[in-house]
Design a protein around this motif. Structure first.
Motif, PDB file in Angstrom:
ATOM      1  N   GLU A  47       0.820  -1.215   0.000  1.00  0.00           N
ATOM      2  CA  GLU A  47       0.000   0.000   0.000  1.00  0.00           C
ATOM      3  C   GLU A  47       0.854   1.265   0.000  1.00  0.00           C
ATOM      4  N   THR A  48       1.966   1.253   0.734  1.00  0.00           N
ATOM      5  CA  THR A  48       2.792   2.462   0.800  1.00  0.00           C
ATOM      6  C   THR A  48       3.734   2.579  -0.390  1.00  0.00           C
ATOM      7  N   THR A  49       4.035   1.472  -1.049  1.00  0.00           N
ATOM      8  CA  THR A  49       4.953   1.498  -2.185  1.00  0.00           C
ATOM      9  C   THR A  49       4.235   1.813  -3.487  1.00  0.00           C
ATOM     10  N   ARG A  50       2.990   1.393  -3.602  1.00  0.00           N
ATOM     11  CA  ARG A  50       2.272   1.505  -4.876  1.00  0.00           C
ATOM     12  C   ARG A  50       2.163   2.931  -5.412  1.00  0.00           C
ATOM     13  N   ALA A  99       6.664  -1.784  -8.535  1.00  0.00           N
ATOM     14  CA  ALA A  99       7.121  -2.455  -7.312  1.00  0.00           C
ATOM     15  C   ALA A  99       5.930  -2.782  -6.414  1.00  0.00           C
ATOM     16  N   GLY A 100       4.971  -1.876  -6.339  1.00  0.00           N
ATOM     17  CA  GLY A 100       3.773  -2.121  -5.540  1.00  0.00           C
ATOM     18  C   GLY A 100       2.979  -3.312  -6.038  1.00  0.00           C
ATOM     19  N   ALA A 142       2.126  -6.658  -4.045  1.00  0.00           N
ATOM     20  CA  ALA A 142       0.744  -7.127  -3.935  1.00  0.00           C
ATOM     21  C   ALA A 142       0.636  -8.590  -4.364  1.00  0.00           C
ATOM     22  N   THR A 143       1.391  -8.978  -5.381  1.00  0.00           N
ATOM     23  CA  THR A 143       1.408 -10.381  -5.807  1.00  0.00           C
ATOM     24  C   THR A 143       2.015 -11.250  -4.714  1.00  0.00           C
ATOM     25  N   ALA A 144       3.089 -10.778  -4.103  1.00  0.00           N
ATOM     26  CA  ALA A 144       3.701 -11.527  -2.990  1.00  0.00           C
ATOM     27  C   ALA A 144       2.708 -11.649  -1.830  1.00  0.00           C
ATOM     28  N   HIS A 145       1.938 -10.604  -1.602  1.00  0.00           N
ATOM     29  CA  HIS A 145       0.905 -10.600  -0.560  1.00  0.00           C
ATOM     30  C   HIS A 145      -0.105 -11.708  -0.816  1.00  0.00           C
ATOM     31  N   THR A 146      -0.544 -11.841  -2.070  1.00  0.00           N
ATOM     32  CA  THR A 146      -1.503 -12.884  -2.442  1.00  0.00           C
ATOM     33  C   THR A 146      -0.892 -14.267  -2.289  1.00  0.00           C
ATOM     34  N   ARG A 147       0.334 -14.442  -2.763  1.00  0.00           N
ATOM     35  CA  ARG A 147       1.001 -15.748  -2.676  1.00  0.00           C
ATOM     36  C   ARG A 147       1.236 -16.155  -1.218  1.00  0.00           C
TER      37      ARG A 147
END
Length: 153
Positions: free
Chosen positions: A60-63, A69-70, A74-79
């Protein structure tokens, strides 16, 4: 594995958690590992969901300033949620420690009879609520394929 980025003292708790995971992995690899039990999976699930919360915040802070990069975060968050879901499912498939014939399914509509079941299910439901607000069901069911990286090795 060492990092080219100077670490300093900015993230001591993350470094300690990573060191703990590495130590645990080495210990299991060197010795005859005891069978995985529910307590072990509960602690691992807690670690995964804590990482899930951290990645959610980082994404959220990087996007806004760095959209590409965000999206990767976010993909890493889902995985990571998919990993936590697999650990949660494995937890419910292991037998109870006291070998009772209690129901081992996750029932969010009623309180489970044992505290570890309560904590892992509540933790998993909270993580699921966060990920479902930001992710489509098809994204959650998509296997990790076709991932490209910008690193040249």
């Amino acid at each position: 594995m060492t990092s080219a980025i100077p670490v300093g003292d900015a993230y001591p708790y993350l470094r300690a958690a990573s060191a703990g995971i590495r130590h645990h992995t080495r210990t299991l690899a060197q010795h005859t590992a005891p069978p995985t039990d529910r307590v072990h999976l509960d602690v691992l699930h807690a670690h995964l969901t804590a990482l899930h919360q951290l990645l959610d915040h980082l994404a959220e802070t990087t996007r806004p300033p760095h959209p590409a990069a965000g999206r990767h975060l976010a993909t890493a968050h889902t995985r990571l949620f998919q990993s936590a879901a697999a650990v949660h499912d494995a937890f419910h498939l292991l037998p109870m420690a006291d070998d009772t014939s209690a129901d081992t399914e996750c029932h969010p509509e009623r309180l489970p009879e044992r505290p570890p079941v309560l904590t892992i299910c509540q933790r998993h439901l909270a993580a699921g609520h966060v990920v479902r607000r930001k992710t489509t069901p098809s994204d959650l069911n998509t296997p990790l394929t076709g991932h490209t990286t910008t690193c040249s090795q």
